[in-house]
Write a protein that holds these residues in place. Sequence first.
Motif, short mmCIF file in Angstrom:
data_model
loop_
_atom_site.label_atom_id
_atom_site.label_comp_id
_atom_site.label_asym_id
_atom_site.label_seq_id
_atom_site.Cartn_x
_atom_site.Cartn_y
_atom_site.Cartn_z
N UNK A 162 16.80 10.31 -1.31
CA UNK A 162 16.19 10.94 -2.48
C UNK A 162 16.41 12.45 -2.47
N UNK A 163 16.34 13.04 -1.29
CA UNK A 163 16.60 14.47 -1.17
C UNK A 163 18.04 14.79 -1.56
N UNK A 164 18.96 13.93 -1.14
CA UNK A 164 20.37 14.12 -1.50
C UNK A 164 20.57 13.99 -3.00
N UNK A 165 19.80 13.09 -3.62
CA UNK A 165 19.87 12.93 -5.07
C UNK A 165 19.45 14.22 -5.78
N UNK A 198 10.31 13.15 -9.12
CA UNK A 198 10.99 12.67 -7.91
C UNK A 198 10.55 13.49 -6.69
N UNK A 199 10.40 14.79 -6.87
CA UNK A 199 9.91 15.63 -5.78
C UNK A 199 8.51 15.19 -5.33
N UNK A 200 7.68 14.82 -6.31
CA UNK A 200 6.33 14.35 -5.98
C UNK A 200 6.39 13.03 -5.22
N UNK A 201 7.30 12.15 -5.64
CA UNK A 201 7.48 10.88 -4.93
C UNK A 201 7.86 11.14 -3.47
N UNK A 202 8.78 12.07 -3.27
CA UNK A 202 9.24 12.38 -1.91
C UNK A 202 8.08 12.87 -1.05
N UNK A 203 7.29 13.79 -1.61
CA UNK A 203 6.15 14.32 -0.85
C UNK A 203 5.15 13.21 -0.51
N UNK A 204 4.88 12.35 -1.49
CA UNK A 204 3.90 11.27 -1.27
C UNK A 204 4.38 10.30 -0.19
N UNK A 205 5.68 10.02 -0.19
CA UNK A 205 6.22 9.11 0.82
C UNK A 205 6.15 9.74 2.20
N UNK A 225 6.70 16.69 9.68
CA UNK A 225 7.16 18.06 9.95
C UNK A 225 8.67 18.18 9.80
N UNK A 226 9.37 17.18 10.32
CA UNK A 226 10.84 17.21 10.26
C UNK A 226 11.34 17.07 8.83
N UNK A 227 10.79 16.09 8.12
CA UNK A 227 11.27 15.79 6.77
C UNK A 227 10.89 16.87 5.76
N UNK A 228 9.75 17.50 5.96
CA UNK A 228 9.34 18.57 5.05
C UNK A 228 10.23 19.80 5.19
N UNK A 229 10.86 19.93 6.35
CA UNK A 229 11.75 21.07 6.58
C UNK A 229 13.20 20.75 6.24
N UNK A 230 13.46 19.49 5.93
CA UNK A 230 14.84 19.05 5.67
C UNK A 230 15.12 19.03 4.18
N UNK A 231 16.07 19.83 3.74
CA UNK A 231 16.47 19.81 2.34
C UNK A 231 15.38 20.30 1.42
N UNK A 232 15.30 19.70 0.24
CA UNK A 232 14.39 20.13 -0.80
C UNK A 232 13.29 19.10 -0.99
N UNK A 233 12.06 19.56 -1.18
CA UNK A 233 10.96 18.64 -1.47
C UNK A 233 10.25 19.09 -2.71
#
Length: 219
Positions: free
Chosen positions: A172-175, A194-201, A211-219
């Motif tokens: 999703x981040x790549x999208x 979509x950004x909200x979906x990513x944060x919720x997941x 911590x890792x995913x929140x720092x990776x790419x765009x959220x």
Amino acid sequence: LAICCCLFSLGVYTSYKPYLNKDEEIVKQLQKGVQQKRPTEAQSVILRRYFLELTESFIIPLERYVASLMPLQKCISPWKSPPQLRHFSQDDFMKTLEKAGPQLTSGLKGDWIGLYRHFLKSPNFDGWFRSRQKEMTQKLEALHLEALCNENLVFWSQKHTEVETVDLVLKLKNKLLQADREHLPVKTDTLKKLQAHIRDIILTLPDDLQDILLKTGTT
């Protein structure tokens, strides 16, 4: 001057084969304009409009056929890669001309089929078609993003493994990055959703992964 007069008296010749008949009507309009001393600018407007309408009559059947190569929206699944455009078939396109050819918008007679065959072999068609391919591919990517946004992705993640959920987040981040990089025709609200979906997941995952995913790419 003598050479020019000689050329005009003999005529100008070319090896180019005309596919369409001469349009006597536009010739009469321009000749009448000369007789009435119509301004050159007005003559130019008439001529430009004529060629614009002729070009539209020629290109509309191509646009209509190319649009048919686009997969239906119902074929787009959020859980699969976007479908590919169907292949351009010259034979299939030619078959459409009998009922949906330039004769619908232009009264000009001639070998339209021959003109299309000539155009399809030219670099001009290649450039035009590549541009249309890019537009439609971007549209498919945008529709795929919308399909993802309309899914309950948090619910999906709860039914799948942690590894699968992390993989989904990264995809999703790549999208999102692709949408920004390629300027996809996606609504701002869709991207925010979509950004909200990513944060919720991400918030459903263990703290270390968050911590890792929140720092990776765009959220």
